[in-house]
Design an enzyme around this catalytic site. Structure first.
Site, PDB file in Angstrom:
ATOM      1  N   CYS A 298       0.806  -1.223   0.000  1.00 20.48           N
ATOM      2  CA  CYS A 298       0.000   0.000   0.000  1.00 20.48           C
ATOM      3  C   CYS A 298       0.835   1.268   0.000  1.00 20.48           C
ATOM      4  CB  CYS A 298      -0.911   0.007   1.218  1.00 20.48           C
ATOM      5  SG  CYS A 298      -1.792  -1.537   1.448  1.00 20.48           S
ATOM      6  N   HIS A 438      -4.413   7.610   5.811  1.00 18.23           N
ATOM      7  CA  HIS A 438      -4.527   6.333   5.109  1.00 18.23           C
ATOM      8  C   HIS A 438      -5.848   5.670   5.477  1.00 18.23           C
ATOM      9  CE1 HIS A 438      -3.252   2.808   2.974  1.00 18.23           C
ATOM     10  NE2 HIS A 438      -3.294   2.049   4.044  1.00 18.23           N
ATOM     11  N   HIS A 474     -10.016   1.259  -1.025  1.00 18.17           N
ATOM     12  CA  HIS A 474      -8.555   1.176  -0.933  1.00 18.17           C
ATOM     13  C   HIS A 474      -7.990   0.733  -2.274  1.00 18.17           C
ATOM     14  CE1 HIS A 474      -4.605   0.650   0.360  1.00 18.17           C
ATOM     15  NE2 HIS A 474      -4.748  -0.207   1.365  1.00 18.17           N
TER      16      HIS A 474
END
Length: 519
Positions: A298, A438, A474
């Site tokens: 990520c 995030h 995401h």
């Protein structure tokens, strides 16, 4: 419930960067401000100018970028209001999508007072102070995006400001047997005018998203054919990564192999590798500078952006296309994350599934797309008359060194990363007033990241926090770059998008008034 065992996304890398949007067209003012700001930080003096910053994910952690609106922003008709002025709403307050844009502009009311948090800030990172040197400055001159909410930075951000959701039922394959059947899936996408038809049929979607977003970043940055003919292509590079790579191309090759190797796509190996997207884009543009990819789950985009900036600072490049791309919404991708018990199962209400910091969150929602920034050396950008959207000031890399999926209980890696980035860039913590977190909507990840942010910035009453993932899900390796685009767009519009679905905040974040603004 799967949510009871939800882990944060599979990575523990931390990345932080500081970027400013302050820029004076005449040049000296911006230079003087940057030098004075760095000097003031070293001497502990207060600064009269504020910055807007953003923190993106690397697992739970990620890229922290600081911005300040350009002077042009204050004089433009669209940006008539001050960035974080009188009109705000609480991150934990009600979001009213039924109000039109004009109604909200006409009926804005003063925001409530922000409440300071009684938290002792973490100690300054010990280290040798940098000796002032004249170094090459890095600016953002272009942006490209492919996302569940649009494929143009302006359209994308307008949808975010409206509080629209890009989360819906998966349509590209039958997932009736899966416990999760929703995602931030791109429903409509065309490569016409951006990618050759023959390649469009052969390439994995992550490469198509990458090539399209990369070329759109150039177009958005005013890099015309005439400009391309004049630049030194040996000093132009591409650094766009992917966390998952060409999963569908590789999966299709495995299925073909069940019949015979003769049935396999001869491009299955090159089109499955994470670096081939950057390579194909460079070949298409004729750019001969630094060209590779980084794959750090990520945090992929964040690593790519920071490394691209460093190539420019070191004089190895004048222009860099950087960011990330992923397209993992396929059976093996969905199944893999289901097996991790990391995904939300709110199938009956997709738009409510991604809910960072909300007590009813039950896991993250997968998304797909690409984000690309065009970084450029300042003088190079000025010479070609480019519009400057933001300036990169510095950044930092750290590692939690703790667990494969869980953040450190004390958030030590996140705090270290943020403070090193602040020190490197010369930005004071009190000047950071916006954090694009995030915050993936996982049980442990959201809170640990939030607690670390409070440790670093908790005594700043001007701090604003939100999560773009509440509306697009995401995007894995593309997350940091797409959210970087959102943050740069916040500078251009003067408004921060809402954090949707935060209806019942976690007890540990109640009582901290972090306000966001309508546009």
């Amino acid at each position: 419930m799967a949510g009871a065992c939800v882990a944060s996304p599979l990575c523990t890398w931390l990345v932080a960067a500081c970027v400013t949007g302050a820029w004076d067209k005449e040049g000296p003012k911006g230079v003087q401000w940057a030098r004075k700001r760095r000097a003031a930080v070293r001497r502990g003096r207060e600064s009269s100018k504020g910055l807007i910053s953003a923190f993106y994910g690397s697992g739970i952690q990620g890229l922290m970028s600081s911005f300040e609106p350009c002077p042009e922003f204050y004089s433009s008709s669209r940006n008539a209001s001050v960035f974080f002025g009188e009109n705000g709403f609480s991150l934990f307050g009600a979001w009213k999508p039924e109000n039109s844009r004009s109604q909200r502009r006409a009926t804005r009311s003063p925001a409530g007072q922000a409440m300071a948090v009684a938290v002792t800030p973490a100690k300054e990172v010990a280290g040798k102070k940098r000796t002032p040197t004249k170094q090459r400055r890095v600016v953002v001159t272009g942006m490209g995006v492919v996302s569940p909410l649009g494929h143009d930075p302006d359209v994308f951000y307008d949808n975010l400001l409206e509080g629209a959701s890009g989360i819906s039922e998966i349509e590209t394959f039958d997932c009736a047997s899966y416990p999760t059947r929703i995602a931030g899936e791109i429903k409509s996408f065309s490569t016409d005018g951006w990618v050759a038809p023959k390649l469009s049929k052969r390439m994995d979607k992550f490469m198509l998203y990458l090539l399209t977003a990369g070329k759109k970043a150039l177009a958005y940055g005013g890099v015309t054919e005439e400009v391309m003919s004049q630049v030194d292509k040996t000093k132009c590079g591409v650094l766009i990564g992917s966390a998952m790579g060409g999963m569908k191309v590789f999966n299709d090759a495995i299925e073909a192999l069940r019949v015979s190797y003769k049935k396999m796509n001869p491009f299955c190996v090159p089109f499955a590798t994470t670096n081939m997207g950057s390579a194909m884009l460079a070949m298409d543009l004729g750019w001969m500078g630094p060209n590779y990819s980084i794959s750090t789950a990520c945090a992929t985009s964040n690593f790519c952006i920071l490394n691209a900036a460093n190539h420019i600072i070191r004089g190895e490049a004048n222009m860099m296309l950087c960011g990330g791309s992923d397209a993992a919404i396929i059976p093996i991708g969905l199944g893999g994350f289901v097996a991790c018990r990391a995904l939300s199962q709110r199938n009956n209400d997709p738009t409510k599934a991604s809910r960072p910091w909300d007590i009813d969150r039950d896991g993250f929602v997968m998304g797909e797309g690409a984000g690309v920034l065009l970084l450029e050396e300042l003088e190079h950008a000025k010479q070609r008359g480019a519009k400057i959207y933001a300036e990169f000031l510095g950044g930092s890399f750290t590692c939690d060194a703790y667990h494969m999926t869980e953040p450190h209980p004390e958030g030590t890696g996140i705090i270290l990363c943020i403070e090193k980035a602040l020190l490197e860039s010369g930005v004071a913590r009190e000047d950071v007033n916006y954090v694009n977190a995030h915050a993936t909507s996982t049980l442990s990840g959201d809170l640990k990241e939030y607690q670390a942010l409070i440790r670093c910035f908790g005594e700043n009453p001007e701090l604003h926090v939100n999560s773009t993932k509440s509306m697009i899900g995401h995007l894995l390796g593309a997350a940091g770059a797409v959210e970087a685009v959102a943050t740069v767009m916040a500078i251009q519009t003067g408004w921060v998008h809402p954090n949707v679905n935060l209806e019942n905040p976690e007890e540990s974040v109640v009582g901290v008034h972090l306000s966001c603004c309508y546009y």
